[in-house]
Enzyme design. Structure first.
Site, PDB file in Angstrom:
ATOM      1  N   ALA A  73       0.814  -1.217   0.000  1.00 52.57           N
ATOM      2  CA  ALA A  73       0.000   0.000   0.000  1.00 52.57           C
ATOM      3  C   ALA A  73       0.850   1.270   0.000  1.00 52.57           C
ATOM      4  O   ALA A  73       0.443   2.293  -0.552  1.00 52.57           O
ATOM      5  CB  ALA A  73      -0.956  -0.001   1.185  1.00 52.57           C
ATOM      6  N   THR A  74       2.027   1.219   0.593  1.00 56.07           N
ATOM      7  CA  THR A  74       2.886   2.406   0.570  1.00 56.07           C
ATOM      8  C   THR A  74       3.195   2.792  -0.873  1.00 56.07           C
ATOM      9  O   THR A  74       3.072   3.963  -1.264  1.00 56.07           O
ATOM     10  CB  THR A  74       4.201   2.134   1.329  1.00 56.07           C
ATOM     11  N   CYS A 330       6.927   5.538  18.781  1.00 57.51           N
ATOM     12  CA  CYS A 330       7.661   5.308  20.025  1.00 57.51           C
ATOM     13  C   CYS A 330       9.138   5.545  19.806  1.00 57.51           C
ATOM     14  O   CYS A 330       9.707   5.058  18.850  1.00 57.51           O
ATOM     15  CB  CYS A 330       7.537   3.863  20.470  1.00 57.51           C
TER      16      CYS A 330
HETATM   17  C1  LIG Z   1      -0.327  -0.755   6.556  1.00 62.31           C
HETATM   18  C2  LIG Z   1      -0.868   0.454   5.917  1.00 62.31           C
HETATM   19  C3  LIG Z   1      -0.209   1.070   4.857  1.00 62.31           C
HETATM   20  C4  LIG Z   1       1.106   0.557   4.335  1.00 62.31           C
HETATM   21  O1  LIG Z   1       0.954  -0.679   3.685  1.00 62.31           O
HETATM   22  P1  LIG Z   1       2.228  -1.548   3.260  1.00 62.31           P
HETATM   23  O2  LIG Z   1       1.639  -2.603   2.379  1.00 62.31           O
HETATM   24  O3  LIG Z   1       2.797  -2.086   4.517  1.00 62.31           O
HETATM   25  O4  LIG Z   1       3.152  -0.658   2.517  1.00 62.31           O
HETATM   26  C5  LIG Z   1      -0.778   2.177   4.301  1.00 62.31           C
HETATM   27  N1  LIG Z   1      -1.935   2.672   4.744  1.00 62.31           N
HETATM   28  C6  LIG Z   1      -2.611   2.117   5.766  1.00 62.31           C
HETATM   29  C7  LIG Z   1      -3.900   2.703   6.210  1.00 62.31           C
HETATM   30  C8  LIG Z   1      -2.099   0.994   6.390  1.00 62.31           C
HETATM   31  O5  LIG Z   1      -2.758   0.458   7.409  1.00 62.31           O
END
Ligand SMILES: *Cc1c(COP(=O)(O)O)cnc(C)c1O
Length: 389
Positions: A73-74, A330
């Site tokens: 998602a990043t 943290c």
């Molecule tokens: C975990 C998360 C991300 C990042 O996702 P990755 O696949 O770890 O890069 C982005 N947005 C939200 C809301 C998330 O919970």
């Protein structure tokens, strides 16, 4: 026995054993490059990747060809926000304005912020005290043209489910694209892109019992969302994301999507019951705490609480068998109050006590009871310790 009860499902989920089993052949005999379709090795990998793409599309009510695979998602968020903003700035009418909400994931906020160097204006809109995007602020902000609005489907700290449908109506009528970071929502709550005016939507496999290192970006075809790729290469994924697709990871992601669709309603009910049981057990143990964020429109497996006058870090240190998170940044000795909770207007003492507790597919009733008792006791002793925020 340290941290034996895992209650941090918003950070990541364990892989579903069925998804893992589906992946293994693609690390072994079916190791072909899915782009090398001249031979059977490549063809088998390609067929598996396309089947996975269809399963993920099916989960979100999209067409398979509207999905591109990414590393998570990043990356999807960066491609969506930067790629769509650059497209309109360079190939469109030159609008250089991006709108985000204050409680978005860091990668959304930082992707937007990075555009400032390219001359973009970035508007950070407020959220309500119970944890929802302020749509009046959005309506107002959209009086000035914007290329992209980014609003998450569900928040990763407080689990609040956002009014994507309404935001989509506002953005569409204002001629802006709506990007949705749905990393926490996909596979947990029903989402159908045939019914939502979302133009771009990010998914992460490891938040829905798939493997880490793979994700997807939905790019709407009708009306078409246009984006520029962030890097150049062999032109895979319709030229939007060059690089060899990790077939095994995609297969695990696809299997996880299929399982999620099948179990979503049942799983949501089970998790809500576990959450209620957890709160009941805290009450029974005499714990005094406050819930952060609305409970009425929230991911079924999410809870975020602050025990009265206790530091989250101390509670976590005392509750050695429970793996949870502060939902804050943290450092070794101190807790920075969560910017998400600050955006809600939660006061610093309460925010410094905030614990994010995530229940998931592998959580059992016994674990919930034990964790609640241990946390209640941990909070009791934390109260007697030196207050160190
Ligand atoms: C975990 C998360 C991300 C990042 O996702 P990755 O696949 O770890 O890069 C982005 N947005 C939200 C809301 C998330 O919970």
């Amino acid at each position: 026995m340290n941290n034996s009860i895992y209650l941090d499902y918003q950070a990541t989920t364990p892989i579903d054993p069925r998804a893992l089993d589906a992946m293994l052949p693609f690390f072994r005999e079916d190791f072909g490059n899915p782009h090398s379709t001249q031979h059977s090795f490549g063809q088998r990998a390609e067929a598996a990747v396309e089947s996975a793409r269809s399963k993920i599309a099916n989960l979100i009510g999209a067409e398979a060809r509207e999905l591109i695979f990414t590393s998570g998602a990043t990356e999807s968020n960066n491609i969506a926000i930067i790629g769509a903003s650059r497209f309109r700035a360079k190939m469109g009418d030159g609008v250089k304005r991006v709108i985000v909400f204050a409680f978005e994931h860091k990668c959304v906020l930082e992707a937007a912020r990075s555009l400032k160097e390219e001359g973009f204006t970035v508007e950070v809109l407020p959220v309500t005290p119970d944890g929802f995007a302020d749509l009046d602020a959005l309506k107002h902000a959209l009086r000035t043209p914007a290329s992209v609005v980014s609003l998450m489907a569900a928040n990763n700290e407080i689990g609040t489910i956002q009014p994507i449908e309404k935001a989509g109506e506002l953005t569409r009528s204002a001629g802006a694209l709506l990007h949705v970071d749905a990393a926490q929502a996909v596979g947990k709550i029903p989402l159908s892109l045939s019914q939502l005016n979302a133009d771009l939507l990010s998914i992460s496999a490891h938040k829905m019992y798939g493997p880490k290192g793979v994700g997807a970006l939905y790019v709407r075809r009708r009306p078409r969302a246009r984006i520029l790729p962030l890097f150049q290469g062999g032109g895979q994924e319709r030229g939007l994301r060059s690089g060899t697709i990790p077939a095994a990871l995609c297969v695990g992601f696809g299997a996880a999507a299929e399982i999620a669709l099948e179990n979503m309603t049942e799983e949501a009910e089970r998790l809500q019951k576990l959450r209620t049981k957890f709160c009941d057990a805290l009450d029974a143990a005499g714990a005094k705490y406050k819930i952060n964020g609305s409970m009425t429109s929230r991911l079924p497996g999410n809870l975020n609480i602050s025990f009265d006058n206790t530091s989250a870090l101390q509670v976590m240190q005392n509750a050695t068998n429970v793996a949870i998170s502060t939902g804050s940044a943290c450092s070794s000795a101190s807790v920075e109050p969560s910017y998400v909770l600050q955006a809600l207007g939660v006061d610093d003492i309460v925010a410094a006590g905030a614990l994010r507790i995530g229940f998931g597919r592998m959580t059992t009733e016994v674990e919930v009871e034990l964790a609640a008792r241990e946390l209640a006791a941990a909070a009791r002793s934390a109260k007697n310790q030196t207050w160190a925020v």
